[in-house]
Design an enzyme around this catalytic site. Sequence first.
Site, PDB file in Angstrom:
ATOM      1  N   HIS A  94       1.003  13.797   7.770  1.00  0.00           N
ATOM      2  CA  HIS A  94       1.545  14.390   6.545  1.00  0.00           C
ATOM      3  C   HIS A  94       0.709  14.089   5.306  1.00  0.00           C
ATOM      4  O   HIS A  94       0.688  14.890   4.375  1.00  0.00           O
ATOM      5  CB  HIS A  94       2.973  13.879   6.295  1.00  0.00           C
ATOM      6  CG  HIS A  94       3.985  14.486   7.229  1.00  0.00           C
ATOM      7  ND1 HIS A  94       5.335  14.344   7.068  1.00  0.00           N
ATOM      8  CD2 HIS A  94       3.822  15.232   8.357  1.00  0.00           C
ATOM      9  CE1 HIS A  94       5.977  14.985   8.032  1.00  0.00           C
ATOM     10  NE2 HIS A  94       5.078  15.522   8.846  1.00  0.00           N
TER      11      HIS A  94
ATOM     12  N   THR B 113      -0.751  -8.844   3.501  1.00  0.00           N
ATOM     13  CA  THR B 113       0.363  -7.893   3.537  1.00  0.00           C
ATOM     14  C   THR B 113      -0.080  -6.445   3.722  1.00  0.00           C
ATOM     15  O   THR B 113       0.734  -5.597   4.078  1.00  0.00           O
ATOM     16  CB  THR B 113       1.141  -7.938   2.209  1.00  0.00           C
ATOM     17  OG1 THR B 113       0.222  -7.601   1.153  1.00  0.00           O
ATOM     18  CG2 THR B 113       1.733  -9.313   1.949  1.00  0.00           C
TER      19      THR B 113
ATOM     20  N   ASP C  43      -9.741  -9.422   3.908  1.00  0.00           N
ATOM     21  CA  ASP C  43      -9.960 -10.619   3.092  1.00  0.00           C
ATOM     22  C   ASP C  43      -9.773 -11.797   4.045  1.00  0.00           C
ATOM     23  O   ASP C  43      -9.714 -11.598   5.277  1.00  0.00           O
ATOM     24  CB  ASP C  43      -9.035 -10.645   1.854  1.00  0.00           C
ATOM     25  CG  ASP C  43      -7.565 -10.857   2.204  1.00  0.00           C
ATOM     26  OD1 ASP C  43      -7.223 -10.853   3.409  1.00  0.00           O
ATOM     27  OD2 ASP C  43      -6.760 -11.013   1.270  1.00  0.00           O
TER      28      ASP C  43
ATOM     29  N   HIS D 154       1.964  20.566   4.060  1.00  0.00           N
ATOM     30  CA  HIS D 154       1.476  19.263   3.605  1.00  0.00           C
ATOM     31  C   HIS D 154       0.158  19.373   2.846  1.00  0.00           C
ATOM     32  O   HIS D 154      -0.172  18.514   2.041  1.00  0.00           O
ATOM     33  CB  HIS D 154       1.325  18.319   4.790  1.00  0.00           C
ATOM     34  CG  HIS D 154       2.596  18.140   5.542  1.00  0.00           C
ATOM     35  ND1 HIS D 154       3.701  17.528   4.994  1.00  0.00           N
ATOM     36  CD2 HIS D 154       2.967  18.553   6.779  1.00  0.00           C
ATOM     37  CE1 HIS D 154       4.701  17.555   5.871  1.00  0.00           C
ATOM     38  NE2 HIS D 154       4.279  18.174   6.961  1.00  0.00           N
TER      39      HIS D 154
ATOM     40  N   CYS E   9      -5.370  -7.165   4.846  1.00  0.00           N
ATOM     41  CA  CYS E   9      -5.192  -8.413   4.099  1.00  0.00           C
ATOM     42  C   CYS E   9      -3.927  -9.075   4.617  1.00  0.00           C
ATOM     43  O   CYS E   9      -3.505  -8.780   5.745  1.00  0.00           O
ATOM     44  CB  CYS E   9      -5.175  -8.167   2.586  1.00  0.00           C
ATOM     45  SG  CYS E   9      -3.877  -7.068   1.979  1.00  0.00           S
TER      46      CYS E   9
HETATM   47  C1  RB5 Z   1      -3.927 -13.566   0.047  1.00  0.00           C
HETATM   48  O1  RB5 Z   1      -3.212 -14.747  -0.010  1.00  0.00           O
HETATM   49  C2  RB5 Z   1      -2.985 -12.383  -0.107  1.00  0.00           C
HETATM   50  O2  RB5 Z   1      -2.490 -12.334  -1.394  1.00  0.00           O
HETATM   51  C3  RB5 Z   1      -3.707 -11.092   0.248  1.00  0.00           C
HETATM   52  O3  RB5 Z   1      -4.207 -11.186   1.530  1.00  0.00           O
HETATM   53  C4  RB5 Z   1      -2.859  -9.839   0.239  1.00  0.00           C
HETATM   54  O4  RB5 Z   1      -1.705 -10.000   0.994  1.00  0.00           O
HETATM   55  C5  RB5 Z   1      -2.621  -9.232  -1.059  1.00  0.00           C
HETATM   56  O5  RB5 Z   1      -2.000  -8.158  -1.187  1.00  0.00           O
END
Ligand code: RB5
Length: 147
Positions: A98, A67, A8, A133, A65
């Site tokens: 695994h 996180t 993203d 596994h 993304c």
């Molecule tokens: C975008 O701000 C953020 O929410 C997205 O990149 C991600 O981390 C969502 O899980």
Amino acid sequence: MKVYIATDHAGFAVKEFVKKLFLNRGYVVEDLGPKDDSRVDYPDFAQKVAKKVAQNPGSQGVLICGTGIGMSIAANKIKGIRAAEVYDYYTAKMARAHNDANILCFGERVVGRGEIESIVEAWCTTEFEGGRHANRVKKIMALEQSK
Ligand code: RB5
């Protein structure tokens, strides 16, 4: 090995860097977007990669993304997908060894470029161990039938 990649806006900055790491290891990389860092919704790109991986057995995916969390949650909604959020060499290695993960997810705001190199190295050099596994992964996939 074919790998589909998408991000993203929050993961966009490292996309070319990650593509190069896979290309250097001989992977065929298909970029499913986005084309720039304009704000987008990560589920739209998670599903693009997840559907391609599900439709092309043996292929893998990479989703980045902020996180890594949203991408992994969304990708795991698609049948046949085992998307793993990883943080470092060890978690990337275990995701393959695994869990037989077929999509690699991580956060651009969580791991630096050095760690990304370690993650890609672990991911690309680790095979699924099978054995005990295999039955566990089979049980995960059977959950797709549960209501
Ligand atoms: C975008 O701000 C953020 O929410 C997205 O990149 C991600 O981390 C969502 O899980």
